[in-house]
Design a protein around this motif. Structure first.
Motif, PDB file in Angstrom:
ATOM      1  N   GLU A  72     -10.432   4.434  35.832  1.00  0.00           N
ATOM      2  CA  GLU A  72     -10.592   3.028  36.230  1.00  0.00           C
ATOM      3  C   GLU A  72     -10.452   2.867  37.742  1.00  0.00           C
ATOM      4  O   GLU A  72     -11.198   2.128  38.375  1.00  0.00           O
ATOM      5  N   VAL A  73      -9.493   3.603  38.292  1.00  0.00           N
ATOM      6  CA  VAL A  73      -9.311   3.530  39.749  1.00  0.00           C
ATOM      7  C   VAL A  73     -10.521   4.110  40.470  1.00  0.00           C
ATOM      8  O   VAL A  73     -11.060   3.529  41.408  1.00  0.00           O
ATOM      9  N   LEU A  74     -10.969   5.278  39.983  1.00  0.00           N
ATOM     10  CA  LEU A  74     -12.071   5.985  40.654  1.00  0.00           C
ATOM     11  C   LEU A  74     -13.375   5.192  40.601  1.00  0.00           C
ATOM     12  O   LEU A  74     -14.138   5.177  41.551  1.00  0.00           O
ATOM     13  N   TYR A  75     -13.623   4.583  39.457  1.00  0.00           N
ATOM     14  CA  TYR A  75     -14.919   3.920  39.292  1.00  0.00           C
ATOM     15  C   TYR A  75     -14.781   2.395  39.319  1.00  0.00           C
ATOM     16  O   TYR A  75     -15.602   1.674  38.766  1.00  0.00           O
ATOM     17  N   ALA A  76     -13.767   1.925  40.006  1.00  0.00           N
ATOM     18  CA  ALA A  76     -13.534   0.484  40.064  1.00  0.00           C
ATOM     19  C   ALA A  76     -14.602  -0.290  40.831  1.00  0.00           C
ATOM     20  O   ALA A  76     -15.069  -1.327  40.349  1.00  0.00           O
ATOM     21  N   PRO A  77     -15.046   0.193  42.011  1.00  0.00           N
ATOM     22  CA  PRO A  77     -15.988  -0.626  42.776  1.00  0.00           C
ATOM     23  C   PRO A  77     -17.318  -0.789  42.037  1.00  0.00           C
ATOM     24  O   PRO A  77     -17.767   0.143  41.370  1.00  0.00           O
ATOM     25  N   LYS A  78     -17.917  -1.959  42.190  1.00  0.00           N
ATOM     26  CA  LYS A  78     -19.234  -2.183  41.575  1.00  0.00           C
ATOM     27  C   LYS A  78     -20.293  -1.385  42.327  1.00  0.00           C
ATOM     28  O   LYS A  78     -21.201  -0.833  41.748  1.00  0.00           O
ATOM     29  N   ASP A  79     -20.151  -1.397  43.651  1.00  0.00           N
ATOM     30  CA  ASP A  79     -21.051  -0.563  44.458  1.00  0.00           C
ATOM     31  C   ASP A  79     -20.361  -0.184  45.755  1.00  0.00           C
ATOM     32  O   ASP A  79     -19.307  -0.733  46.078  1.00  0.00           O
ATOM     33  N   GLN A  80     -20.961   0.778  46.440  1.00  0.00           N
ATOM     34  CA  GLN A  80     -20.382   1.167  47.730  1.00  0.00           C
ATOM     35  C   GLN A  80     -21.460   1.771  48.622  1.00  0.00           C
ATOM     36  O   GLN A  80     -22.451   2.333  48.159  1.00  0.00           O
ATOM     37  N   ALA A 123     -24.877  12.250  56.124  1.00  0.00           N
ATOM     38  CA  ALA A 123     -25.792  11.472  55.280  1.00  0.00           C
ATOM     39  C   ALA A 123     -25.259  10.055  55.111  1.00  0.00           C
ATOM     40  O   ALA A 123     -24.058   9.817  55.207  1.00  0.00           O
ATOM     41  N   SER A 124     -26.202   9.145  54.887  1.00  0.00           N
ATOM     42  CA  SER A 124     -25.796   7.798  54.481  1.00  0.00           C
ATOM     43  C   SER A 124     -25.828   7.788  52.970  1.00  0.00           C
ATOM     44  O   SER A 124     -26.653   8.469  52.353  1.00  0.00           O
ATOM     45  N   ILE A 125     -24.918   7.018  52.404  1.00  0.00           N
ATOM     46  CA  ILE A 125     -24.850   7.016  50.948  1.00  0.00           C
ATOM     47  C   ILE A 125     -24.772   5.601  50.397  1.00  0.00           C
ATOM     48  O   ILE A 125     -24.138   4.729  50.988  1.00  0.00           O
ATOM     49  N   TRP A 126     -25.530   5.363  49.328  1.00  0.00           N
ATOM     50  CA  TRP A 126     -25.490   4.097  48.611  1.00  0.00           C
ATOM     51  C   TRP A 126     -25.213   4.410  47.147  1.00  0.00           C
ATOM     52  O   TRP A 126     -25.818   5.335  46.597  1.00  0.00           O
ATOM     53  N   GLN A 127     -24.304   3.679  46.550  1.00  0.00           N
ATOM     54  CA  GLN A 127     -24.071   3.921  45.138  1.00  0.00           C
ATOM     55  C   GLN A 127     -23.851   2.612  44.404  1.00  0.00           C
ATOM     56  O   GLN A 127     -23.177   1.702  44.896  1.00  0.00           O
ATOM     57  N   LYS A 128     -24.451   2.515  43.222  1.00  0.00           N
ATOM     58  CA  LYS A 128     -24.253   1.323  42.412  1.00  0.00           C
ATOM     59  C   LYS A 128     -23.833   1.778  41.024  1.00  0.00           C
ATOM     60  O   LYS A 128     -24.530   2.603  40.407  1.00  0.00           O
ATOM     61  N   LYS A 165     -26.322   5.265  39.677  1.00  0.00           N
ATOM     62  CA  LYS A 165     -27.398   5.122  40.657  1.00  0.00           C
ATOM     63  C   LYS A 165     -26.848   5.494  42.020  1.00  0.00           C
ATOM     64  O   LYS A 165     -25.839   4.933  42.472  1.00  0.00           O
ATOM     65  N   ARG A 166     -27.543   6.430  42.651  1.00  0.00           N
ATOM     66  CA  ARG A 166     -27.008   6.873  43.930  1.00  0.00           C
ATOM     67  C   ARG A 166     -28.139   7.363  44.827  1.00  0.00           C
ATOM     68  O   ARG A 166     -29.105   7.928  44.352  1.00  0.00           O
ATOM     69  N   MET A 167     -27.997   7.110  46.115  1.00  0.00           N
ATOM     70  CA  MET A 167     -28.983   7.625  47.066  1.00  0.00           C
ATOM     71  C   MET A 167     -28.269   8.270  48.247  1.00  0.00           C
ATOM     72  O   MET A 167     -27.326   7.698  48.802  1.00  0.00           O
ATOM     73  N   PHE A 168     -28.732   9.444  48.598  1.00  0.00           N
ATOM     74  CA  PHE A 168     -28.260  10.133  49.807  1.00  0.00           C
ATOM     75  C   PHE A 168     -29.426  10.199  50.772  1.00  0.00           C
ATOM     76  O   PHE A 168     -30.518  10.592  50.390  1.00  0.00           O
ATOM     77  N   ARG A 169     -29.181   9.853  52.011  1.00  0.00           N
ATOM     78  CA  ARG A 169     -30.220  10.137  53.007  1.00  0.00           C
ATOM     79  C   ARG A 169     -29.563  10.866  54.173  1.00  0.00           C
ATOM     80  O   ARG A 169     -28.660  10.345  54.807  1.00  0.00           O
ATOM     81  N   PHE A 170     -30.043  12.071  54.402  1.00  0.00           N
ATOM     82  CA  PHE A 170     -29.424  12.891  55.441  1.00  0.00           C
ATOM     83  C   PHE A 170     -29.828  12.401  56.823  1.00  0.00           C
ATOM     84  O   PHE A 170     -30.975  12.015  57.041  1.00  0.00           O
ATOM     85  N   THR A 171     -28.866  12.391  57.728  1.00  0.00           N
ATOM     86  CA  THR A 171     -29.125  11.891  59.073  1.00  0.00           C
ATOM     87  C   THR A 171     -28.936  12.974  60.133  1.00  0.00           C
ATOM     88  O   THR A 171     -29.446  12.858  61.238  1.00  0.00           O
ATOM     89  N   ALA A 172     -28.222  14.007  59.793  1.00  0.00           N
ATOM     90  CA  ALA A 172     -28.012  15.106  60.745  1.00  0.00           C
ATOM     91  C   ALA A 172     -27.784  16.387  59.958  1.00  0.00           C
ATOM     92  O   ALA A 172     -27.272  16.329  58.831  1.00  0.00           O
ATOM     93  N   PRO A 173     -28.145  17.548  60.490  1.00  0.00           N
ATOM     94  CA  PRO A 173     -28.799  17.791  61.782  1.00  0.00           C
ATOM     95  C   PRO A 173     -30.234  17.266  61.799  1.00  0.00           C
ATOM     96  O   PRO A 173     -30.795  16.947  60.737  1.00  0.00           O
ATOM     97  N   ALA A 174     -30.811  17.216  62.987  1.00  0.00           N
ATOM     98  CA  ALA A 174     -32.131  16.606  63.165  1.00  0.00           C
ATOM     99  C   ALA A 174     -33.169  17.199  62.228  1.00  0.00           C
ATOM    100  O   ALA A 174     -33.984  16.470  61.661  1.00  0.00           O
TER     101      ALA A 174
END
Lengths: 246, 753
Positions: free
Chosen positions: A35-43, A63-68, A72-81
């Motif tokens: 419950e603690v780990l999965y408490a947030p609705k999204d991050q 990487a930037s990360i979005w999770q709902k 549902k999750r998305m990673f987008r790598f930002t570095a290295p170039a």
């Protein structure tokens, strides 16, 4: 007479369940932890991955990360170039897409083999899953101290996993996992995890997770920054179209 | 010499105690004696190919591969696949194992209806049960270069599980553990093992077996020869005791100094038995002779006479062995040379100290005046016959030797060489069988590496890797090669852009991102991404193949190195080639050194160059016969037989030394050549014959060895011992007779004795 039966029945139940108390406790602890780990609705946030090999060489990925929710999750790598723009999109039912900007196209990735490393880290796809521990493992309380519970998690039958068991220290005050040791099917210690927590708003989240692969003598630190919870992320973020629109 | 004899007699109890203490000291270390069967582990430090091979092994997770083969009607059945998975899992857990690759965990990159898939060929958690699915899987696996001939045979009846060892330490233990783990798995098909660590494991076992079986066998046979020759207990016990002590001290010294028993040094006990007993034989024989004349002062008289020839004989042998120090590529052969030489030296010292001491100590309670001159009719008849041959059939004798020489020279042109480790086992040995099986169905077990230095994400570097892979596979004996270029190509293909290296470096880097962290990457490229390997498997190690690999790889490396990428190559075939070169080189060098050293030594000690040349005649003839026999019988030059030449010189010359010494002493006294020759044949001839037979039999015992090179070594040495002994007793006297009056000056004026 009726009362007597009732009392007897209650007594029997108490006796039967008394033996289960510890197990109930363990399950309760694990549930609370989930419950603690999965408490947030999204991050959302920034993830910094520091890969260290056996000689101490470091490589860094960001990487930037979005999770709902948990699936549902998305990673987008930002570095290295050279890796910037590479993105992963995870959707329910193990559906996963990959986008590579140099190729300007997305590909679906089959991730049925979950012990594969994720993006060169020591985390496998299995480690990256946001599936509740309670649904995967049967816990047993090994030890209790003033600060933590030590749980032993064994996989429920039918679970496809690389691990034979996990030993986990759960913080008593906040009910989050402080550290973990996972064992392979030969009973050898395979990986260790150490977590550092921080509080953001009403949530405790792992600020840093350090995973060490003992056999490879390789470790990965995942450090979360700029974390934002419950910003009502749109479902549109988690689409193939969004994945490729870089 | 007389002083020495008196000294020995005076301090006999001191000598006895010293011998006892030294024996106990070295005997104690025998318990720590270790075996190391690894031939390539004895490559010299500083050898570039060996160092590179070692470095690659450490950096990319092991050169040493244990190959576990599974055979059944069809590998792609649920039962076999489950077994493969079980073996893969349990072998991975074995201490000392780095990577394990099998059908159930090998990486697979493919483009499926769902899209790109980087995963495993078979999902180990969901092994297919359905017939159609299994059939598809089988067809897919066989169609892919990455699996065919590497993990699965073309007929799908055999599969391999490849386990790489992390380090050479405890290699035998690791192999043992693997076998135990796999042995516990219930499977009906055939499971077998191959690969260098398994070969070495078996070799170690055989080496130990050999020591424990062959040494006692040689011991008993030589005892028998000694008894037949001397017909008394003393003639047997004293030489054998001497040799036994020398063996204990030598083997104890090997252990004490931290060395291990190797493929070659395991023959030292037999050599000492055969050769070392000779010195004792001559000492005992001389003492017996003197006792028969007059027991009083017999030991001193005997020692005064015999010390020099025995010293000379053993010194030549020591030099024969020491000649291996120069010119041998393998430090193992140097070790053999040094420790054999030390052993021989122990034998010498014991023969001239312990034997006379034992005789004086024991004879106190014995009435030696009654000691009859030992008689042996067969021996006497033989020496008479030889005498007759030398004096009455000189031409026939020379004719026979001429034929032997001609045949030998013809044979020499046909001598072959061999370096394949698997050839060390007998044909029916399981290692031979398994390796043969493996070489038929799979790509082999001997890795060859091309190392490319350069930015491995650069398309040019990847292209040269691709080219290198094609180059390797263009040979019939390399069916399989692997490099990161193959993976990048597969990935590019799965992205829908064709099975080729992309021109765009950005694309390569992004494909790489997905491969990153895969276990196979660590085996193919460095962490710094500044070098990569192309790994090939060679399934043949005959010399034609080895030569071809060396020339063509050298050329390829030269042609394809530039500013962007530099290439190097190494691998077991290259090292076997080095081994082969070294065998020829050390053959020439050690033979030359041995001949020169021995001739110079004999000339100096006998104070006559002519005597030196005369002594070398029988050995020279024997050397020709040795290589002749090798050519005629097809016995190749290998790491053991290469030793025969120098050992032959060192030991073979002894007979000539004894003969010439005896001849010289009598000739000086009598001034008559024929009498001196007769006397030498009659008296020294007896010792020479006993000596020759015991040495011959000692070496012949090696033909029961489980190691083919040692068998060959034994057969060759037995032959050369017979030839050199007979040459000393026939050819040498004939040469002396022919030289006739010319000898006067040589022997009367210059003689040391």
């Amino acid at each position: 007479m009726k009362n007597k039966i009732l009392i007897f029945g209650t007594l029997m139940l108490v006796i039967i369940f008394a033996g289960e108390t510890r197990a109930q406790d363990a399950a309760g602890i694990l549930k609370k932890m989930d419950e603690v780990l999965y408490a947030p609705k999204d991050q959302t946030g920034q993830l910094r991955m520091v890969l260290t090999d056996r000689s101490g060489n470091e490589r860094i990925r960001e990487a930037s990360i979005w999770q709902k929710g948990t699936d549902k999750r998305m990673f987008r790598f930002t570095a290295p170039a050279s890796e910037s723009g590479i993105a992963f999109l995870s959707l329910p039912a193990d559906v996963m897409y990959l986008f590579m900007p140099a190729f300007e196209k997305e590909r679906r990735i089959a991730t049925h083999v979950k012990n594969q490393p994720f993006a060169g880290t020591d985390f496998s796809y299995e480690d990256m899953e946001s599936v509740s521990y309670s649904s995967k493992y049967t816990p047993k309380l090994l030890k209790e101290t003033a600060e933590y519970w030590l749980l032993e998690l064994t996989p429920k039958s039918g679970l496809q996993t690389n691990y034979s068991k996990i030993e986990m220290k759960v913080n008593k005050q906040h009910a989050y996992p402080e550290s973990m040791e996972s064992f392979d099917k030969g009973g050898n210690k395979l990986k260790t995890v150490e977590n550092t927590y921080e509080k953001e708003g009403k949530y405790w989240y792992p600020k840093e997770i350090k995973m060490t692969d003992l056999k490879k003598r390789h470790s990965t630190r995942m450090i979360m920054t700029k974390v934002v919870f419950d910003s009502n992320l749109s479902d549109q973020i988690f689409t193939v179209r969004n994945l490729t629109s870089f | 010499m007389e002083n020495l004899a008196l000294f020995i007699q005076k301090f006999r109890y001191v000598i006895l105690s010293i011998v006892l203490l030294v024996t106990l000291f070295f005997g104690y270390f025998l318990k720590d004696l270790k075996v190391d069967a690894d031939v390539l582990g004895y490559l010299p430090e500083g050898d570039h190919a060996a160092t590179l091979f070692q470095q690659i092994g450490e950096k990319y997770g092991g050169n040493d591969m244990v190959l576990i083969g599974i055979e059944s009607e069809n590998v792609f059945t649920p039962e076999t696949l489950h077994t493969i998975k079980q073996i893969t899992d349990s072998v991975r857990m074995v201490n000392g194992i780095g990577y394990v690759t099998s059908l159930t965990n090998v990486i697979d990159i493919k483009s499926t209806e769902f899209g790109l898939e980087i995963g495993r060929l078979i999902d180990e958690y969901d092994i297919p049960e359905d017939q159609d699915e299994l059939k598809k899987l089988r067809e897919y696996a066989i169609s892919k270069e990455m699996y065919l001939g590497n993990l699965v045979s073309e007929d799908a009846k055999a599969t391999l599980i490849i386990a790489k060892l992390l380090s050479k330490d405890d290699r035998n233990e690791t192999v043992d553990l693997i076998r135990k783990k796999v042995g516990n798995i219930n499977y009906e098909g055939k499971i077998y093992y191959a690969g260098m660590p398994v070969t070495l494991y078996e070799l170690s076992k055989v080496i130990m077996q050999d020591i424990w079986l062959i040494t006692p066998f040689a011991f008993v046979l030589i005892c028998l020869v000694l008894f037949l020759g001397f017909r008394n207990a003393r003639g047997v016990i004293l030489p054998m005791l001497t040799v036994l002590i020398a063996i204990i001290c030598t083997m104890g010294l090997i252990s004490f100094l931290g060395y291990s028993i190797t493929l070659i040094t395991n023959v030292i006990p037999v050599i000492l038995l055969a050769v070392g007993s000779a010195y004792a034989i001559h000492v005992v024989n001389r003492i017996n002779e003197e006792m028969a004349v007059n027991p009083k002062g017999a030991v001193i008289r005997a020692l005064t006479y015999i010390t020099v020839p025995v010293f000379l004989a053993s010194l030549t042998t020591v030099f024969g062995f020491l000649s291996f120090i120069a010119g041998s590529y393998l430090t193992m052969i140097q070790e053999f040379g040094i420790f054999s030489a030390i052993g021989i030296f122990f034998c010498l010292i014991l023969s001239v100290t312990l034997i006379p001491v034992m005789i004086t100590v024991t004879s106190k309670n014995e009435n030696f005046t009654n000691n009859k001159k030992p008689s042996n009719r067969i021996l006497e008849a033989t020496t008479l016959w030889l005498n007759n041959l030398v004096f009455n059939h000189r031409k026939a004798l020379l004719f026979i030797w001429a034929i032997i020489l001609l045949l030998s020279i013809f044979g020499i042109t046909r001598v072959e060489r061999r370096v394949d480790l698997v050839d060390y086992f007998k044909k029916d040995n399981i290692v031979q069988e398994n390796e043969t099986l493996l070489r038929e169905k799979f790509s082999g077990s001997m890795p060859v590496y091309l190392k490319v230095k350069g930015d491995v994400q650069n398309p040019k570097v990847l292209r040269v890797m691709e080219k290198a892979g094609d180059f390797m596979e263009s040979f019939t004996f390399i069916q399989f090669s692997q490099s990161v270029a193959d993976l990048v190509k597969d990935m590019n293909d799965a992205m829908g852009e064709g099975k080729l290296i992309p021109d765009d470096e950005a694309k390569i880097r992004q494909l790489w991102f997905l491969l990153d962290g895969q276990e196979i990457m660590e085996q193919l490229v460095s962490y710094e991404l500044d070098e990569g390997l192309i790994i090939g498997q060679v399934n043949n190690s005959d010399l034609v193949t080895l030569n071809q690999i060396e020339t063509e790889f050298t050329e390829f490396v030269k042609e394809n190195s530039n500013d962007i990428h530099t290439l190097e190559y190494t691998g077991i075939p290259l090292m076997l080639k080095r081994l082969d070169n070294s065998i020829i080189k050390s053959q020439f060098l050690s033979l030359t050194i041995a001949v020169l050293l021995v001739m110079v030594l004999v000339s100096i000690l006998q104070r006559s160059i002519i005597k030196g040349i005369l002594s070398i005649i029988p050995v020279f003839v024997t050397l020709l016969a040795l290589f002749g026999v090798m050519g005629l019988t097809g016995i190749p030059l290998d790491i053991a037989t290469v030793l025969s030449g120098s050992v032959t010189i060192g030991i073979g010359i002894d007979y000539a030394i004894h003969f010439i010494t005896h001849f010289g002493v009598v000739y000086k006294k009598t001034n008559i050549i024929s009498t001196s020759i007769s006397d030498a044949i009659k008296i020294s001839g007896r010792a020479i014959i006993i000596n020759m037979l015991s040495v011959t039999i000692g070496f012949a015992v090696l033909s029961f060895s489980n190691l083919v090179p040692l068998q060959r070594f034994g057969i060759l040495l037995a032959t050369t011992m017979l030839v050199s002994g007979l040459a000393a007793l026939t050819l040498l006297p004939v040469a002396l007779l022919i030289a006739g009056e010319n000898l006067k000056k040589v022997f009367r004026v210059n003689s040391v004795l």
